[in-house]
Design an enzyme around this catalytic site. Structure first.
Site, short mmCIF file in Angstrom:
data_model
loop_
_atom_site.label_atom_id
_atom_site.label_comp_id
_atom_site.label_asym_id
_atom_site.label_seq_id
_atom_site.Cartn_x
_atom_site.Cartn_y
_atom_site.Cartn_z
CG ASP A 1 -1.91 -1.16 1.19
OD1 ASP A 1 -2.25 -1.62 0.10
OD2 ASP A 1 -2.30 -1.61 2.29
CE LYS B 1 2.50 -2.48 -4.29
NZ LYS B 1 2.11 -2.15 -2.92
N GLY C 1 -4.59 -4.28 -3.77
CA GLY C 1 -5.57 -3.23 -4.06
C GLY C 1 -4.79 -2.01 -4.45
CG HIS C 2 -2.09 -2.07 -6.99
ND1 HIS C 2 -1.25 -2.70 -7.86
CD2 HIS C 2 -1.79 -2.58 -5.76
CE1 HIS C 2 -0.47 -3.54 -7.20
NE2 HIS C 2 -0.80 -3.50 -5.92
CD GLN D 1 0.69 -8.97 -2.53
OE1 GLN D 1 1.31 -9.57 -3.38
NE2 GLN D 1 -0.59 -8.69 -2.71
P1 GDP Z 1 -0.72 0.29 -3.51
O1 GDP Z 1 -1.33 -0.96 -3.04
O2 GDP Z 1 0.75 0.35 -3.26
O3 GDP Z 1 -1.06 0.60 -4.95
O4 GDP Z 1 -1.35 1.45 -2.63
P2 GDP Z 1 -2.91 1.64 -2.28
O5 GDP Z 1 -3.59 2.16 -3.50
O6 GDP Z 1 -3.45 0.42 -1.65
O7 GDP Z 1 -2.82 2.71 -1.13
C1 GDP Z 1 -2.34 3.98 -1.34
C2 GDP Z 1 -3.46 4.99 -1.03
O8 GDP Z 1 -2.91 6.28 -0.94
C3 GDP Z 1 -4.52 5.09 -2.12
O9 GDP Z 1 -5.76 5.39 -1.52
C4 GDP Z 1 -4.04 6.25 -2.98
O10 GDP Z 1 -5.11 6.91 -3.66
C5 GDP Z 1 -3.45 7.15 -1.93
N1 GDP Z 1 -2.30 7.96 -2.37
C6 GDP Z 1 -1.29 7.62 -3.23
N2 GDP Z 1 -0.37 8.60 -3.27
C7 GDP Z 1 -0.80 9.58 -2.43
C8 GDP Z 1 -0.26 10.83 -2.00
O11 GDP Z 1 0.82 11.25 -2.42
N3 GDP Z 1 -0.98 11.54 -1.09
C9 GDP Z 1 -2.17 11.10 -0.58
N4 GDP Z 1 -2.80 11.86 0.30
N5 GDP Z 1 -2.70 9.93 -0.96
C10 GDP Z 1 -2.03 9.16 -1.85
P1 IMO Z 2 -0.88 -4.17 -2.23
O1 IMO Z 2 -0.45 -4.74 -3.54
C1 IMO Z 2 -0.94 -4.56 2.12
C2 IMO Z 2 -1.09 -8.61 3.77
C3 IMO Z 2 -2.35 -9.04 4.49
C4 IMO Z 2 -1.77 -10.00 5.51
C5 IMO Z 2 -0.66 -10.70 4.74
C6 IMO Z 2 -1.03 -12.04 4.14
O2 IMO Z 2 -2.18 -3.46 -2.27
O3 IMO Z 2 0.21 -3.39 -1.59
P2 IMO Z 2 -2.60 -12.75 2.09
O4 IMO Z 2 -4.07 -12.53 1.86
O5 IMO Z 2 -1.74 -12.18 1.02
O6 IMO Z 2 -2.27 -14.17 2.38
O7 IMO Z 2 -2.28 -11.94 3.46
O8 IMO Z 2 -0.31 -9.80 3.68
N1 IMO Z 2 -1.27 -8.13 2.39
C7 IMO Z 2 -1.19 -6.83 2.04
N2 IMO Z 2 -1.00 -5.72 2.80
N3 IMO Z 2 -1.02 -4.45 0.79
C8 IMO Z 2 -1.18 -5.54 0.00
O9 IMO Z 2 -1.17 -5.49 -1.34
C9 IMO Z 2 -1.31 -6.81 0.64
N4 IMO Z 2 -1.48 -8.07 0.19
C10 IMO Z 2 -1.44 -8.87 1.27
O10 IMO Z 2 -2.97 -7.95 5.11
O11 IMO Z 2 -1.17 -9.30 6.56
MG MG Z 3 -2.89 -1.61 -1.82
#
Ligand code: GDP
Ligand code: IMO
Ligand code: MG
Length: 434
Positions: free
Chosen positions: A9, A12, A36-37, A220
């Site tokens: 999270d 990416k 979840g991207h 991840q």
């Molecule tokens: P990922 O799994 O690495 O793709 O990250 P996620 O999308 O799960 O989580 C990142 C969260 O931060 C999302 O809700 C994005 O919309 C938000 N986000 C990304 N970059 C920024 C930033 O620079 N500032 C803020 N406030 N939110 C951001």
């Molecule tokens: P992105 O790509 C954050 C965490 C779960 C749990 C552990 C194992 O959005 O960054 P699993 O269901 O994979 O067997 O769970 O890994 N986890 C993540 N945490 N971002 C993710 O993906 C994750 N994918 C798995 O919360 O702790």
């Molecule tokens: Mg994510």
């Protein structure tokens, strides 16, 4: 190649979306719909789980590589939602015929095992990811090519359901699953998945041969990697840069640049070690300001401070040459920002990440407090426009990790981005070499 430097999270998805403009293909190599991207384009939000973020650019091809575990129903749901949002998926989204398939018994076993007495609770996303990878490594999995072979599919489901029902009943007293019903549902799904399926290793290697560039989208993060993360509190795949090679079928020598994504602070979802965690009011404030709730499960993310020993470790494992710092704006209202600069165990500084989860309990974080900037950086697109203290914060991170900072994200939207000139030049050169 984009890789999460922390526990996932890191943002990416947003970074892949910004950079995909310069690439012909975006490929996922690990994980499944546990990812979840989130991508926001002019205020419009997309949450991608299995489909690479490149799909949001019509001239970009997207590949789900062999290292991904594919839940056909989740895939079709995501594809349906993308079509509805007007995103082109047909003809530019490809699924590896060698990716392993997640079936309902994987979820059943995971749910039961997570809650079973005596088992270490990981706090998984309950998507069946771990059990699907277990079957892959146990050489009893079903691959996408087998899903499309209906005779084989029926036989596989009949045998696997019999075996899994017995195991789940004996170990966890679970209700049995119905093989006929499962076959009917998955045979129907197979027909809809079929047009996307091909040998993606050939597709990717052909793309490289014809001089096209590929962006690998890590899922991840480094500390969730099955080998290098905080085992057993990890996911079941190779989330680090090495995973891209195995997970897509391109050669290690084809990878020219590794870009590590880190938040300006740190978060983690689920159980497991988190040395810089802040369980107090400041941590809660960051959760609120950063909207730190899981995109997949909605769970509140644990929050804490930037962990430089961890970033150094992650840089070593991934061979990171550039660092991208996201969510800088979330720290805007802090008077000072603590950063962990070293780990100490029994009074001695250590550079190694502990091999055991229990080893983290002995870690004492050494913090340095850097001045905050108390000014909004939200949406800033020019480095020079950042407040001085924010620039100093970033320089400190670069100096302490030995990494160059290529991009800074100042908000969730595609446009809320600072791109450093030397980074853009370096990417273009790497793309030409590819
Ligand atoms: P990922 O799994 O690495 O793709 O990250 P996620 O999308 O799960 O989580 C990142 C969260 O931060 C999302 O809700 C994005 O919309 C938000 N986000 C990304 N970059 C920024 C930033 O620079 N500032 C803020 N406030 N939110 C951001
Ligand atoms: P992105 O790509 C954050 C965490 C779960 C749990 C552990 C194992 O959005 O960054 P699993 O269901 O994979 O067997 O769970 O890994 N986890 C993540 N945490 N971002 C993710 O993906 C994750 N994918 C798995 O919360 O702790
Ligand atoms: Mg994510």
């Amino acid at each position: 190649m984009i890789v999460g430097a922390q526990w996932g999270d890191e943002g990416k998805g947003k970074i892949v979306d910004v950079l995909s403009e310069n690439f012909s293909v975006v490929a996922r190599y690990a994980g499944g719909h546990n990812a979840g991207h989130t991508v926001i384009i002019n205020g419009k939000k997309f949450i991608l789980q299995l489909v690479p973020c490149g799909v949001l650019r019509a001239n970009c091809r997207s590949v789900i590589g062999n290292g991904v575990v594919l839940d056909p129903l989740a895939f079709l749901k995501e594809v349906g939602a993308l079509r509805e949002a007007g995103v082109k998926v047909d003809g530019n989204l490809f699924v590896s015929n060698r990716a392993h398939v997640i079936l309902p018994y994987h979820r059943m076993i995971e749910l039961a095992a997570e809650n079973a007495p005596g088992r270490v609770k990981i706090g998984t996303t309950s998507r069946g990811i771990g059990p699907a990878y277990e079957d892959k490594m146990g050489r009893r999995g079903l691959r996408v090519a087998d899903l499309l072979d209906l005779k084989l599919l029926r036989k596989h489901i009949e045998n696997a359901v019999r075996e899994k029902n017995m195991i789940a009943h004996a170990l966890f007293n679970s209700e049995p699953l119905d093989a006929d019903k499962m076959y009917a549902e998955y045979a129907q799904a197979a027909e809809k998945v079929a047009p996307f399926v091909c040998d993606t290793a050939v597709l990717l290697n052909d793309a490289l041969k014809s001089g096209e560039s590929i962006l690998f989208e890590g899922a991840q993060g480094t500390m969730l990697d099955i080998d290098h993360g905080t085992y057993p509190f990890v996911t079941s795949s190779s989330a680090t840069s090495g995973g891209a090679v195995i997970g897509t079928g391109i050669a290690p020598t084809s990878i020219t640049t590794v870009i590590g994504i880190t938040k300006a602070y740190c978060t983690r979802v689920g159980e497991g070690p988190f040395p810089t965690e802040d369980k107090g009011d400041t941590g809660e404030n960051i959760r609120k300001r950063g909207n730190e709730y899981g995109a997949v499960t909605g769970r509140p993310r644990r929050t804490g401070w930037l962990d430089l020993p961890l970033l150094r470790y992650s840089g070593m494992i991934n061979g990171t040459s550039w660092l991208v710092v996201t969510k800088l704006d979330v720290l805007d209202d802090l008077a000072e920002v603590p950063v962990c600069v070293a780990y100490r165990i029994d009074g001695k500084t250590t550079v190694e990440a502990p091999a055991q989860a229990s080893g983290y309990e002995r870690i004492e974080c050494v913090y340095q407090k850097l001045p905050g900037w108390k000014t909004s950086t939200q949406g800033v697109t020019d480095y020079e426009e950042l407040p001085k203290a924010a620039r100093e914060y970033l320089s400190f991170v670069a100096k302490e990790t030995g990494a160059k900072i290529g991009m800074i994200s100042t908000g969730p939207d595609r446009d809320h981005t600072i791109l450093m000139d030397r980074f853009v030049t370096s990417l273009k050169t790497a793309a030409q070499k590819a």
